[in-house]
Design a protein around this motif. Sequence first.
Motif, PDB file in Angstrom:
ATOM      1  N   PRO A 132       2.997 -32.520  16.703  1.00 36.11           N
ATOM      2  CA  PRO A 132       1.568 -32.758  16.434  1.00 36.11           C
ATOM      3  C   PRO A 132       0.735 -32.797  17.719  1.00 36.11           C
ATOM      4  N   VAL A 133       0.647 -31.664  18.405  1.00 32.40           N
ATOM      5  CA  VAL A 133      -0.072 -31.611  19.680  1.00 32.40           C
ATOM      6  C   VAL A 133      -1.574 -31.854  19.520  1.00 32.40           C
ATOM      7  N   ASP A 134      -2.060 -31.799  18.290  1.00 30.36           N
ATOM      8  CA  ASP A 134      -3.472 -32.083  18.026  1.00 30.36           C
ATOM      9  C   ASP A 134      -3.707 -33.550  17.657  1.00 30.36           C
ATOM     10  N   ARG A 135      -2.660 -34.378  17.763  1.00 30.37           N
ATOM     11  CA  ARG A 135      -2.745 -35.789  17.400  1.00 30.37           C
ATOM     12  C   ARG A 135      -2.271 -36.682  18.556  1.00 30.37           C
ATOM     13  N   PRO A 136      -3.136 -36.942  19.530  1.00 26.55           N
ATOM     14  CA  PRO A 136      -2.737 -37.787  20.655  1.00 26.55           C
ATOM     15  C   PRO A 136      -2.286 -39.185  20.217  1.00 26.55           C
ATOM     16  N   ASP A 137      -2.813 -39.677  19.099  1.00 31.16           N
ATOM     17  CA  ASP A 137      -2.392 -40.990  18.614  1.00 31.16           C
ATOM     18  C   ASP A 137      -0.916 -40.989  18.228  1.00 31.16           C
ATOM     19  N   ILE A 138      -0.462 -39.926  17.582  1.00 33.06           N
ATOM     20  CA  ILE A 138       0.950 -39.821  17.222  1.00 33.06           C
ATOM     21  C   ILE A 138       1.793 -39.630  18.474  1.00 33.06           C
ATOM     22  N   PHE A 139       1.320 -38.794  19.392  1.00 32.95           N
ATOM     23  CA  PHE A 139       2.062 -38.575  20.641  1.00 32.95           C
ATOM     24  C   PHE A 139       2.225 -39.876  21.416  1.00 32.95           C
ATOM     25  N   ALA A 140       1.201 -40.711  21.416  1.00 34.84           N
ATOM     26  CA  ALA A 140       1.288 -42.000  22.105  1.00 34.84           C
ATOM     27  C   ALA A 140       2.438 -42.822  21.526  1.00 34.84           C
ATOM     28  N   GLY A 141       2.552 -42.836  20.207  1.00 38.04           N
ATOM     29  CA  GLY A 141       3.649 -43.551  19.559  1.00 38.04           C
ATOM     30  C   GLY A 141       5.000 -42.929  19.867  1.00 38.04           C
ATOM     31  N   MET A 142       5.037 -41.610  19.897  1.00 38.70           N
ATOM     32  CA  MET A 142       6.295 -40.917  20.219  1.00 38.70           C
ATOM     33  C   MET A 142       6.793 -41.326  21.602  1.00 38.70           C
ATOM     34  N   LEU A 143       5.895 -41.358  22.556  1.00 41.52           N
ATOM     35  CA  LEU A 143       6.277 -41.711  23.926  1.00 41.52           C
ATOM     36  C   LEU A 143       6.596 -43.195  24.059  1.00 41.52           C
ATOM     37  N   HIS A 144       5.769 -44.028  23.463  1.00 46.12           N
ATOM     38  CA  HIS A 144       5.929 -45.473  23.603  1.00 46.12           C
ATOM     39  C   HIS A 144       7.192 -45.993  22.919  1.00 46.12           C
ATOM     40  N   ASN A 145       7.546 -45.427  21.786  1.00 51.03           N
ATOM     41  CA  ASN A 145       8.645 -45.957  20.990  1.00 51.03           C
ATOM     42  C   ASN A 145      10.003 -45.331  21.265  1.00 51.03           C
ATOM     43  N   ALA A 146      10.059 -44.251  22.014  1.00 47.30           N
ATOM     44  CA  ALA A 146      11.355 -43.698  22.416  1.00 47.30           C
ATOM     45  C   ALA A 146      11.995 -44.701  23.370  1.00 47.30           C
ATOM     46  N   ASN A 147      13.282 -44.950  23.204  1.00 45.30           N
ATOM     47  CA  ASN A 147      13.906 -45.930  24.088  1.00 45.30           C
ATOM     48  C   ASN A 147      14.775 -45.312  25.177  1.00 45.30           C
ATOM     49  N   LEU A 148      14.781 -43.993  25.273  1.00 44.89           N
ATOM     50  CA  LEU A 148      15.405 -43.311  26.401  1.00 44.89           C
ATOM     51  C   LEU A 148      14.667 -41.991  26.602  1.00 44.89           C
ATOM     52  N   THR A 149      13.965 -41.886  27.698  1.00 43.89           N
ATOM     53  CA  THR A 149      13.223 -40.674  28.011  1.00 43.89           C
ATOM     54  C   THR A 149      13.565 -40.247  29.428  1.00 43.89           C
ATOM     55  N   ILE A 150      14.039 -39.022  29.574  1.00 45.50           N
ATOM     56  CA  ILE A 150      14.343 -38.441  30.876  1.00 45.50           C
ATOM     57  C   ILE A 150      13.315 -37.331  31.100  1.00 45.50           C
ATOM     58  N   THR A 151      12.726 -37.306  32.274  1.00 46.95           N
ATOM     59  CA  THR A 151      11.726 -36.294  32.579  1.00 46.95           C
ATOM     60  C   THR A 151      12.156 -35.456  33.772  1.00 46.95           C
ATOM     61  N   ALA A 152      11.652 -34.232  33.816  1.00 44.00           N
ATOM     62  CA  ALA A 152      11.897 -33.311  34.927  1.00 44.00           C
ATOM     63  C   ALA A 152      10.560 -32.983  35.560  1.00 44.00           C
ATOM     64  N   TRP A 153      10.504 -33.064  36.883  1.00 42.69           N
ATOM     65  CA  TRP A 153       9.257 -32.885  37.625  1.00 42.69           C
ATOM     66  C   TRP A 153       9.424 -31.842  38.709  1.00 42.69           C
ATOM     67  N   ALA A 154       8.453 -30.955  38.817  1.00 45.43           N
ATOM     68  CA  ALA A 154       8.335 -30.022  39.936  1.00 45.43           C
ATOM     69  C   ALA A 154       7.133 -30.520  40.722  1.00 45.43           C
ATOM     70  N   GLY A 155       7.386 -31.299  41.749  1.00 52.51           N
ATOM     71  CA  GLY A 155       6.296 -31.953  42.453  1.00 52.51           C
ATOM     72  C   GLY A 155       5.642 -32.955  41.532  1.00 52.51           C
ATOM     73  N   GLU A 156       4.338 -32.822  41.311  1.00 48.58           N
ATOM     74  CA  GLU A 156       3.594 -33.718  40.429  1.00 48.58           C
ATOM     75  C   GLU A 156       3.514 -33.195  38.994  1.00 48.58           C
ATOM     76  N   SER A 157       4.102 -32.022  38.738  1.00 49.74           N
ATOM     77  CA  SER A 157       4.006 -31.394  37.417  1.00 49.74           C
ATOM     78  C   SER A 157       5.192 -31.745  36.535  1.00 49.74           C
TER      79      SER A 157
END
Length: 133
Positions: free
Chosen positions: A30-55
């Motif tokens: 739901p890329v058109d629903r920032p409210d849902i995305f906020a919940g997706m990010l906040h409620n995940a209990n393990l998130t690994i991210t990959a960064w190229a510099g600041e991106s």
Amino acid sequence: MLIEYRADARVSVESAIELYKRSTLGERRPVDRPDIFAGMLHNANLTITAWAGESLVGIARCLTDFTYVAYLADLAVDRDYQRRGIGQRLIQETRQRLERECMIVLLAAPLANEYYPRLGFEANPRAWVLRGG
């Protein structure tokens, strides 16, 4: 370019949505629903991210008990960074944070059906979905 993998990064809703749009996963989230995305990010209990510099160029977002099962809800890699081992490394970084016996379960995107068996995943025909709303 050097890719940095982090389990402690704060990811903004905006940068996550932009990453999903730049990956094939944006078509099914739901890329058109920032409210849902906020919940997706906040409620995940393990998130690994990959960064190229600041991106932000990749994310593995899980719901897990860390001992028996981890549901890999999202594995997204920016199209411009695909085929560089980033998705595989995100899964490895996820596995390192789980108990040895803990299994990883996921629902594959159609374009990724050929990808996961190469990483050792086994197909399971018993997945079921009960949609909300």
